[in-house]
Motif scaffolding. Sequence first.
Motif, short mmCIF file in Angstrom:
data_model
loop_
_atom_site.label_atom_id
_atom_site.label_comp_id
_atom_site.label_asym_id
_atom_site.label_seq_id
_atom_site.Cartn_x
_atom_site.Cartn_y
_atom_site.Cartn_z
N MET A 123 76.03 41.07 54.84
CA MET A 123 76.89 40.94 53.66
C MET A 123 77.33 39.51 53.42
O MET A 123 77.44 39.05 52.28
N ILE A 124 77.60 38.77 54.50
CA ILE A 124 78.24 37.46 54.37
C ILE A 124 77.24 36.32 54.25
O ILE A 124 77.44 35.40 53.45
N VAL A 125 76.17 36.36 55.04
CA VAL A 125 75.22 35.24 55.04
C VAL A 125 74.64 34.95 53.66
O VAL A 125 74.59 33.79 53.24
N PRO A 126 74.18 35.97 52.90
CA PRO A 126 73.67 35.66 51.56
C PRO A 126 74.72 34.98 50.67
O PRO A 126 74.39 34.06 49.91
N LEU A 127 75.98 35.43 50.78
CA LEU A 127 77.04 34.80 49.99
C LEU A 127 77.26 33.36 50.42
O LEU A 127 77.43 32.46 49.58
N SER A 128 77.26 33.13 51.73
CA SER A 128 77.47 31.77 52.24
C SER A 128 76.34 30.84 51.81
O SER A 128 76.58 29.69 51.40
N SER A 167 85.68 48.14 48.83
CA SER A 167 87.05 47.61 48.88
C SER A 167 87.08 46.15 48.50
O SER A 167 88.00 45.69 47.81
N CYS A 168 86.06 45.39 48.91
CA CYS A 168 85.99 43.97 48.54
C CYS A 168 85.75 43.80 47.05
O CYS A 168 86.40 42.97 46.40
N CYS A 169 84.83 44.59 46.49
CA CYS A 169 84.53 44.49 45.06
C CYS A 169 85.75 44.84 44.22
O CYS A 169 86.08 44.14 43.24
N PHE A 178 85.04 31.99 48.70
CA PHE A 178 86.19 32.87 48.91
C PHE A 178 85.75 34.32 49.03
O PHE A 178 86.32 35.08 49.83
N THR A 179 84.74 34.70 48.26
CA THR A 179 84.25 36.07 48.34
C THR A 179 83.74 36.40 49.74
O THR A 179 84.00 37.49 50.27
N SER A 180 83.03 35.47 50.34
CA SER A 180 82.55 35.70 51.71
C SER A 180 83.72 35.78 52.68
O SER A 180 83.69 36.58 53.65
N ASP A 181 84.76 34.99 52.45
CA ASP A 181 85.96 35.08 53.30
C ASP A 181 86.65 36.44 53.12
O ASP A 181 87.18 36.99 54.09
N LEU A 182 86.64 36.95 51.90
CA LEU A 182 87.30 38.23 51.63
C LEU A 182 86.62 39.37 52.40
O LEU A 182 87.30 40.30 52.85
N VAL A 183 85.31 39.30 52.56
CA VAL A 183 84.61 40.32 53.34
C VAL A 183 85.13 40.33 54.77
O VAL A 183 85.35 41.41 55.36
#
Length: 222
Positions: free
Chosen positions: A200-205, A25-27, A153-158
């Motif tokens: 999911m979020i930590v690698p993006l951050s 859903s995020c992608c 923003f992508t990490s926020d979207l998750v």
Amino acid sequence: MNFHFFVIENAWKILAQGAVTTFLSCCLSLALGMVLGALLCWGKMQGSGPLYRVSVIIIETFRTIPELIPIFWIYTCVPFIFDVKLSAFSSGILALTLCSGAFLAEIFRTGILAIPKGQFEACAALSIPSVEKWKTIIIPQAVKVVFPAFVNFTSDLVKISSLLSTIGIADLSYEASVISGENYRYLEIYTLAAVYYLLMIVPLSLYGRYCENRSKYHMART
């Protein structure tokens, strides 16, 4: 309260399926949001006219109201008003796309405005075609500017996507709520859900922080 690992053994596959739904859903909403954001950015940069006004209204509306409101409004009101059938997943993706597009439009616009005016003047002086100018000169520079903000923003979207559970989408938050409601093992289930979100979020951050530091380093050297 004791922590029972057998609860995790029984629930991790179901939560993993929910995590996959969250990821998809995020992608999907991010990809559609990028397209919408680019259009809204172009419209707002017109400075005047109907397209400018529509873009401003959409951007300001969906950057201001809480994300939960468009999710519920699209899911409950759009089928009633426009007499169309939308699944919960379609409604959620549409809502996240609108929210993503509004935020990404401002991110994209910031990147373009960061390009020195001399770049545009040089393109005009050299009579570089508009498509070639944006393709080879403006956009590549703007991407470098906005990429750290885009990753953040992508990490926020998750995290925002967890709101989709409120309309019955079987994402990670929804599955955690259902399973914990059945066995009353909230500690184990929500701890495992938190671990999935962290994965999911930590690698993006971290990648976003790396991009920011790299951008600052290059700016300091120029």
